[in-house]
Write an enzyme that holds these catalytic residues in place. Sequence first.
Site, PDB file in Angstrom:
ATOM      1  CD  GLU A 170     -18.012 -16.380  -5.408  1.00 19.07           C
ATOM      2  OE1 GLU A 170     -17.665 -15.221  -5.667  1.00 19.07           O
ATOM      3  OE2 GLU A 170     -17.242 -17.225  -4.910  1.00 19.07           O
ATOM      4  CD  GLU A 177     -10.997 -17.844  -7.223  1.00 18.60           C
ATOM      5  OE1 GLU A 177     -11.581 -16.870  -6.725  1.00 18.60           O
ATOM      6  OE2 GLU A 177     -11.239 -19.034  -6.884  1.00 18.60           O
TER       7      GLU A 177
END
Length: 890
Positions: free
Chosen positions: A463, A741
């Site tokens: 990503e 996260e």
Amino acid sequence: MFRVAKLRCEYKQNPIGIDVAEPRISWQLRSDDRDCVQSAYQIQAARDASFEAVLWDSGQRNSGQSIHVGLDGLLPEARTRYYYRVRAWNQAGKGSDWTEPAFFETGLLDSSQWQAEWIRAPRARFPQNSEICPQLRTFVDVKSPVASVTIYVTALGLYELQLNGQRVSGHYFTPGWTSYGKRLQYQTYDATSLIKEGSNALGAWLGNGWYKGHLGWKNQMEMYGTTTALLLELHIRYENGSEERIVSGKNWEAAESAIRMSDLYMGETYDARLERDWTNPSEAGWHQVEVIEHSKAIIVAQENVPVTQVTLLKPLAILTTPQGDRILDVGQNMVGWLRFTLNGQSGQTVELQHAEVLDAGGNFYRDNVRAAKQLIRYTLKGGEPETYEPHFTFQGFRYAKLTDFPDTIRAEDFTGVVLHSDMEPTGSFNCSDPLINQLHHNILWGQKGNFLDVPTDCPQRDERLGWTGDAQMFVRTASYLMNTAPFFTKWLRDLKADQTTEGGIPFYVPNLQESFSIGWGETSHSSSAWGDAAVICPWTIYEMYGDNRLLAEQYESMKKWVSYIHGEGDNPYLWNTGFHFGDWLALDSKPDSYVGATDRDYIATAFYAYAVSLTLKAAVALDQTGDAEYYRDLHGKIVNEFRSEFVTPSGRLSVPTQTAQLLALRFGLLEGEAKARSIQKLVELLAEAGDHLTTGFVGTPYLNPVLSEIGQNELAYKLLFQQDYPSWLYQVTKGATTIWEHWDGIKEDGSFWSADMNSFNHYAYGAIGEWLYSYVGGIKPDESQPGFRVVHVKPYPGPGLDWADTQLETMYGPVASCWKRIESNGLEISVTIPANAEGMVLLPGAKLDRILESGVPLKQAEGIRGIELVLDGVKVVVGSGSYAFSYQWG
């Protein structure tokens, strides 16, 4: 002592290759006296460091401005070095000496000045699907002594420049990641020390990088182009006054390199047996390059600070896991690579695979990096000890699995090379609690890991994109920790370039191909709170650095974003259309959902109001009077419509979540009874959650600041000190060295939240750092006197801390706010305000007749400009200098 210090041009010390029509100079003042103010300054510019022939002279200007001072009237020429020096006068008319000369050097200034041609390795030998990184080279014959050698270079893909077998610079991942179809940076290097009389070998490796390699999570490549290429000019100025220009063209040659594969996600494969001698013109295997057509009009000079090797880490140990793997533990979740030295047989191949964590059993775990292999494969040349580090890849990791390494390998044979954009460190925070200090450490390392040329969401999995939501949530924290102005200048220009015709903002910047869909909704742009990076980031940089020019640059982009929202749907004062991420990863979400319970239309309209309020502030700062009137009216209508839609007749918010209350309170959307009920509801919701948060990406950055502002500072501290899930310190107690996260990326039983989206280096929740600096430490800028020309110091001491020491290097100089509890319910607050700035110091809970400053009554202290009794203490207006206030609470 009164002097001028820390000269900078466009935030940088002695920059070369700048392409600005009017370079700006900044400096700081140093004085032993309190209340030092600049009354005048003088700047001189010359083409020689001796200033024998002054080219430009401001004369003595009666002005207090000492940051972003434009050299108006100086018309810089391309490829020219200008020396400058500064002197200043204080409020008493005392002048400083001239500073030592500093310089800036212009670049090409105009993309039409390029004479070089784009070249690539021949397609016949390097087909489009080839993984091998090519080497390109030429030979430069120098026949007489040189005065200077300057290289201007860019690439499609990444390049690493070599001159006579030596790396030309310590910059990595050049030319950087921009919106390649619209903007492509070039770099400028002073190579004078590397050139020699006679034959010189000039060359470059080319890598795929963001341009051509894997990007995104769909195993896609070639997002921007199908070939790597080089554009280069080497300019020689000889001592006899003549000049020569060497340019990339058909006379260059290309060959296969020892880099057999290099990819940002997948890693790098290197075969040392295939290394080439750059300097040997008769070496076989070199072939004529191909000249290609590609735009030069999009080329701009380097804007951001470069990516460099900022820190070196010595690994802790080599471990053997229960599964029998040999694992190197660096001791810190980091971004960069491992440099290693080993000795072995020719043809022997070793591998390093990288991961962030070990699983509950102590085994190597890499499922969360998804398709990103993060694999380094090295084949030895054999003979002498060999040292290797990668060229065109980076890994996010703490642990590396060693495969086929010699049994004798030691931890000291490895070095963790930490790479990120080389931003100047500006903030430090220390306090009496070691867990909070570790939290601050984790926030800082989250920034280090994710500010590698663009503000990525995570640095390890497939990503690593410049998500706009993450950037706007963290921009203020980031700007306390480091000087982010050049970093965000570049990124915001890409945001503006990628903005849609209608004004929409991509989910990530630089944007990817339009064919790359995130898989949610029908659009890839313009979610509330994400697209609002277009207004939040430029306004924050303006506040923190006083950068009026960047704000002016981005102003039209800010207006277009507001216009985009205004044109959505049937009601121009509500935002209830389009796709929105909502309160991403909030803990009050439904099962199997990433989106929190806060109504998305509510979030969108709240941020709509906030975006308009910031655009209004920008209009006022830029003296756009007509615009300011328009946005003031628009903001009022949005707030009224918000209240009509989301506030019940009895004054209660219709959305009963923590995040809903936070947004309404933070953005000033409520007043009177409705505000009081929202405050009460927020406290109740926190109590129902056991004084724990349930917020996600949208609500969390505002949680503690709002609590401190509404008189719930003790509750803010209680949330900070929670150690069980969910909390910031839960991660710390689980051994985190960066921000996660997910609040429970690692669960209590040691299992993982998920494999598909579970980064352990994801800075968004690190936005709590803003609260540490601006509330615990109490240091804030003033939006009407930005850049800390006026420094607000209003610390919020709370239960659990005995002291806190907060330092910040501002454009004007060092600011400090240090408080500690002293016996008999006393408080001591030490404050430092830089010269040419003013401090607004709030002493919480103080009584005027009980305050001492450096042992004398406050009213007798030197440097005090004003004293005022306020609701929550005593406000003291101070000039520059260091002050020590002490008093008894209450």
